[in-house]
Scaffold this active site. Structure first.
Site, PDB file in Angstrom:
ATOM      1  N   LYS A   2      -9.021   4.457 -19.195  1.00 29.44           N
ATOM      2  CA  LYS A   2      -9.346   4.964 -20.526  1.00 29.44           C
ATOM      3  C   LYS A   2      -8.125   4.889 -21.457  1.00 29.44           C
ATOM      4  CE  LYS A   2     -13.270   5.553 -18.580  1.00 29.44           C
ATOM      5  NZ  LYS A   2     -13.083   5.794 -17.200  1.00 29.44           N
ATOM      6  N   ARG A  12       0.840  -1.218   0.000  1.00 30.84           N
ATOM      7  CA  ARG A  12       0.000   0.000   0.000  1.00 30.84           C
ATOM      8  C   ARG A  12       0.867   1.258   0.000  1.00 30.84           C
ATOM      9  NH1 ARG A  12      -1.952   2.278   4.459  1.00 30.84           N
ATOM     10  NH2 ARG A  12      -2.144   0.309   5.565  1.00 30.84           N
TER      11      ARG A  12
HETATM   12  N1  LCS Z   1     -12.588  11.254 -14.954  1.00 32.99           N
HETATM   13  C1  LCS Z   1     -13.144  11.118 -16.162  1.00 32.99           C
HETATM   14  C2  LCS Z   1     -13.036  12.228 -17.157  1.00 32.99           C
HETATM   15  C3  LCS Z   1     -13.828   9.946 -16.480  1.00 32.99           C
HETATM   16  O1  LCS Z   1     -14.371   9.838 -17.697  1.00 32.99           O
HETATM   17  C4  LCS Z   1     -13.941   8.927 -15.503  1.00 32.99           C
HETATM   18  C5  LCS Z   1     -14.709   7.672 -15.781  1.00 32.99           C
HETATM   19  C6  LCS Z   1     -13.343   9.114 -14.248  1.00 32.99           C
HETATM   20  C7  LCS Z   1     -12.669  10.294 -14.022  1.00 32.99           C
HETATM   21  C8  LCS Z   1     -13.399   8.052 -13.184  1.00 32.99           C
HETATM   22  O2  LCS Z   1     -12.554   7.006 -13.524  1.00 32.99           O
HETATM   23  P1  LCS Z   1     -12.757   5.456 -13.100  1.00 32.99           P
HETATM   24  O3  LCS Z   1     -12.883   5.408 -11.621  1.00 32.99           O
HETATM   25  O4  LCS Z   1     -13.990   4.955 -13.763  1.00 32.99           O
HETATM   26  O5  LCS Z   1     -11.502   4.815 -13.587  1.00 32.99           O
HETATM   27  N2  LCS Z   1     -15.573   7.778 -16.865  1.00 32.99           N
HETATM   28  C9  LCS Z   1     -16.444   6.873 -17.250  1.00 32.99           C
HETATM   29  C10 LCS Z   1     -17.335   7.092 -18.314  1.00 32.99           C
HETATM   30  O6  LCS Z   1     -17.445   8.122 -18.965  1.00 32.99           O
HETATM   31  N3  LCS Z   1     -18.037   6.006 -18.513  1.00 32.99           N
HETATM   32  O7  LCS Z   1     -17.738   5.038 -17.576  1.00 32.99           O
HETATM   33  C11 LCS Z   1     -16.718   5.537 -16.694  1.00 32.99           C
END
Ligand code: LCS
Length: 394
Positions: free
Chosen positions: A209, A59
């Site tokens: 992403k 961690r």
């Molecule tokens: N920031 C952005 C711009 C995002 O698009 C997302 C997730 C997050 C933060 C959060 O990230 P995660 O915890 O999911 O890794 N966006 C998503 C979307 O547009 N569709 O599903 C998840």
């Protein structure tokens, strides 16, 4: 870091932050361990005292994860990176690291729904105030700053409205008012946009992403401009426990190697898809920074190395028509998430942003008819043919 400073972006994707393995492994080994044995009690004590930089407990830090942290920090031109379990772990860690009861945050209205959601629920409960507005409007941002404002939080381009905010100008405002300037760089990746070079203090990613890019991992990364900010983030991550897992780090290390190739290809497809949609009689409007019709097309050229692979659009028939389209695509997956090798389509008002109250959603430009398209790396002709046949049914 200095060893790799002269390398180009593609070379950094392969070698940046990677240390030679003592056994000669070409890939970074997965240290799938929770803990690290000390040779003796003194060594253990020295590690805890910070006098010896070996590892203690996963961690707190782990060699596989540390390689990924070094690499992304180099790509983002930051001092250091802190890997976390998800993009949302990045958001919550940043809030915890820099905000306290009585503080105020100014933030982009059309952020990824939950980034705003946790501020307006949990952090509000702990006494943090927030103002959500269009950070494209610099005067509105200036007017929103109060004596207790501590953070300027910007997502650009926004999810899903594809609105841009001027990172250089906002960083200057943040500096003037001693605010922590945070940029969610998920939609661009460091291949297309490097906010720290433009004055940001903290940059973060949902590496779920573009950075990982293969729709097989949820992951996050926070990159800090300097040592002081980095330490604050590291301490908050360790305390809150949103750390990454070593196997997850290995998969992101594997995915990131092709970041430039993937984004370049997806972006070429996206430009053509956006132009196709803009010409289509059943399409009411298209928002894509690579289109001349995008109100911030010029700003996109100033602060981004390319318009990316995300498109939002609305059909003439609004939501009803959009549903017919989503129900009839065959190649594109009807799924949330974005930035992967495969083309995805989704409906923010009923999916990613459904927890946002309708008035807030509409004020942020997320209309009921808005459809979001994440363009993949398939053959362009197949993506267009898929849209063509689905639009014919609308
Ligand atoms: N920031 C952005 C711009 C995002 O698009 C997302 C997730 C997050 C933060 C959060 O990230 P995660 O915890 O999911 O890794 N966006 C998503 C979307 O547009 N569709 O599903 C998840």
């Amino acid at each position: 870091m200095s060893e790799h400073e002269h390398l180009g972006f593609n070379s950094l994707l392969i070698h940046g932050g990677v240390e030679a393995d003592p056994l000669g492994s070409a890939t970074v080994p997965i240290y799938q361990t929770s803990t690290f044995a000390f040779r003796n009690a003194d060594e253990g004590a020295r590690r805890f005292a910070g006098e010896d930089d070996g590892y203690i407990y996963t961690r707190l830090g782990n060699p596989t994860i540390a390689t990924l942290e070094r690499q992304i920090a180099i790509l983002e031109k930051g001092f250091g990176g802190v890997a976390v379990a998800s993009g949302m772990a990045a958001v919550s860690t940043i809030y915890v690291a820099f905000l306290k009861a009585g503080d105020h945050i100014v933030s982009t209205a059309a952020v990824y729904g939950p980034s705003r959601g946790i501020m307006e629920s949990y952090f509000k409960k702990f006494g943090v105030e927030s103002t959500y507005l269009s950070t494209a409007d610099l005067d509105a941002v200036r007017a929103a700053i109060r004596p207790n404002t501590r953070m300027l939080y910007v997502e650009t381009p926004t999810n899903p409205t594809m609105e841009l905010s001027d990172i250089r100008a906002l960083s200057a405002i943040a500096r003037e008012h001693k605010l922590v300037m945070v940029v969610d760089n998920t939609f661009s990746s460091p291949f297309l946009q490097r906010p720290i070079e433009m004055g940001a203090d903290i940059v973060f990613h949902s590496m779920t992403k573009f950075i990982n890019g293969h729709a097989d991992i949820v992951a996050g990364m926070i990159i800090a401009r300097n040592e002081e900010l980095y330490k604050a983030v590291r301490q908050a991550m360790i305390g809150m426990g949103g750390n990454m897992d070593p196997h997850q780090a290995y998969l992101v290390l594997r995915g990131v190697k092709t970041l430039a190739l993937r984004v370049q290809r997806a972006q070429e497809n996206a430009q053509q898809v956006a132009e196709y949609l803009e010409r289509h009689p059943k399409v009411a409007w298209v928002k894509y920074p690579g289109l001349k019709s995008h109100p911030q097309h010029e700003l996109s050229k100033k602060q981004m190395d390319g318009p990316g692979a995300m498109i939002s659009f609305e059909l003439q028939g609004g939501l009803k028509a959009g549903k017919v389209l989503m129900d009839n695509v065959r190649l594109a997956l009807l799924a949330v998430s974005l930035g992967g090798i495969e083309t995805l389509i989704q409906h923010p008002a009923s999916m990613t942003h459904s927890k946002m109250a309708r008035e807030k959603r509409e004020a942020a430009g997320i209309t009921d008819g808005l459809v979001r398209f994440s363009v993949g790396i398939e053959d362009l002709k197949d993506i267009i043919a898929d849209l063509e046949q689905a639009l014919a049914k609308v």
